[in-house]
Design an enzyme around this catalytic site. Sequence first.
Site, PDB file in Angstrom:
ATOM      1  N   HIS A  68      -4.947 -35.176 -85.607  1.00 35.83           N
ATOM      2  CA  HIS A  68      -6.371 -35.093 -86.229  1.00 35.83           C
ATOM      3  C   HIS A  68      -6.882 -36.459 -87.004  1.00 35.83           C
ATOM      4  O   HIS A  68      -7.983 -36.577 -87.161  1.00 35.83           O
ATOM      5  CB  HIS A  68      -6.488 -34.255 -87.378  1.00 35.83           C
ATOM      6  CG  HIS A  68      -5.948 -32.581 -86.601  1.00 35.83           C
ATOM      7  ND1 HIS A  68      -6.639 -32.207 -85.577  1.00 35.83           N
ATOM      8  CD2 HIS A  68      -5.036 -31.817 -86.818  1.00 35.83           C
ATOM      9  CE1 HIS A  68      -6.415 -30.916 -85.026  1.00 35.83           C
ATOM     10  NE2 HIS A  68      -5.264 -30.833 -85.916  1.00 35.83           N
ATOM     11  N   ARG A  87       2.860 -38.014 -87.153  1.00 35.88           N
ATOM     12  CA  ARG A  87       2.494 -36.838 -86.394  1.00 35.88           C
ATOM     13  C   ARG A  87       1.798 -36.716 -84.927  1.00 35.88           C
ATOM     14  O   ARG A  87       0.774 -37.352 -85.012  1.00 35.88           O
ATOM     15  CB  ARG A  87       1.547 -35.955 -87.359  1.00 35.88           C
ATOM     16  CG  ARG A  87       1.424 -34.220 -87.055  1.00 35.88           C
ATOM     17  CD  ARG A  87       0.334 -33.900 -86.500  1.00 35.88           C
ATOM     18  NE  ARG A  87      -0.734 -33.738 -87.422  1.00 35.88           N
ATOM     19  CZ  ARG A  87      -1.266 -33.029 -87.799  1.00 35.88           C
ATOM     20  NH1 ARG A  87      -0.878 -31.665 -87.679  1.00 35.88           N
ATOM     21  NH2 ARG A  87      -2.223 -33.007 -88.715  1.00 35.88           N
ATOM     22  N   GLU A 111       3.012 -23.309 -86.728  1.00 40.40           N
ATOM     23  CA  GLU A 111       1.586 -22.969 -87.085  1.00 40.40           C
ATOM     24  C   GLU A 111       0.733 -21.972 -86.127  1.00 40.40           C
ATOM     25  O   GLU A 111      -0.407 -22.220 -86.221  1.00 40.40           O
ATOM     26  CB  GLU A 111       0.984 -24.543 -87.209  1.00 40.40           C
ATOM     27  CG  GLU A 111       0.902 -25.308 -86.229  1.00 40.40           C
ATOM     28  CD  GLU A 111       0.204 -26.593 -86.104  1.00 40.40           C
ATOM     29  OE1 GLU A 111      -0.597 -26.715 -87.286  1.00 40.40           O
ATOM     30  OE2 GLU A 111       0.486 -27.376 -85.306  1.00 40.40           O
ATOM     31  N   ASP A 125      -3.547 -24.043 -89.543  1.00 41.00           N
ATOM     32  CA  ASP A 125      -3.509 -23.233 -88.132  1.00 41.00           C
ATOM     33  C   ASP A 125      -2.828 -22.032 -88.329  1.00 41.00           C
ATOM     34  O   ASP A 125      -3.298 -21.138 -87.618  1.00 41.00           O
ATOM     35  CB  ASP A 125      -2.812 -24.177 -87.234  1.00 41.00           C
ATOM     36  CG  ASP A 125      -3.737 -25.348 -86.748  1.00 41.00           C
ATOM     37  OD1 ASP A 125      -5.085 -24.909 -86.394  1.00 41.00           O
ATOM     38  OD2 ASP A 125      -3.492 -26.339 -86.467  1.00 41.00           O
TER      39      ASP A 125
END
Length: 235
Positions: free
Chosen positions: A26, A51, A130, A156
């Site tokens: 993200h 990540r 998630e 999430d």
Amino acid sequence: MSIPSGELAAQVARLPFDGVCLDMQHGMIGFSDAVPMIAAINAVGRPAMVRSLWNDPAIPGQAFDAGASAVISPMINTRAQAELLVRAAKYPPMGARSWGGYTALQASGLKPAEYLSEANRLTMVFAMIETVEALANVEEIAATPGLDGLFVGPSDLSITLSNGAGIDKLGTQTIAAMEKVSAAAKKNGLVAGAFGGNAESIKAYQKIGFTFFAAAVDVDLLQWGAAALRKSLEV
Ligand code: 3PY
Ligand code: MG
């Protein structure tokens, strides 16, 4: 970190945290941005983590070759996906990582044979839990040989728990789900990690057994710092 900058990475690495995670899912960080950031973080003596964008088997080896110490892979919903992740991240016999990461090898100060025998221990791989599907499979996922940790994405997770109704990182349902993840991690000797994002969440998750956190996002730290300064100047 979500901001792509080697200079900023060096500054963030000097903040009072144990390491720096680059958010390539993200955040605005691509691989060619991540390379100098990882080098800058390691030069300060902190571990760099990544990540990844998705559970693409090309990513863990590439991140470790660049000098990352951990890869956190999003949306791991099944045992098969967890196995694919471990296979990509670990050298044989645990997995099938490909040899050739000279940046990491030279930075480690180890001889090639030593790096080969130490790398699976020095590089950690986390499966993000998630979704409702991941929660249903969490026992099987946690028992995947070679996996080092579970990492909850509470946003999430709460979105899927509520079927899209909202984000509730500290809701009763979310906390109950996270207790299940923490228990599965503990049972299998894995690190229990989670995205905290602020002190309130970190404290709540610590109470249910989590020990490893994404503490806050760079853009939030900037916003909080600026807002606190502005407020302190108000008459
Ligand atoms: C989530 O909360 O879903 C995350 O992935 C945190 O970045
Ligand atoms: Mg997420």
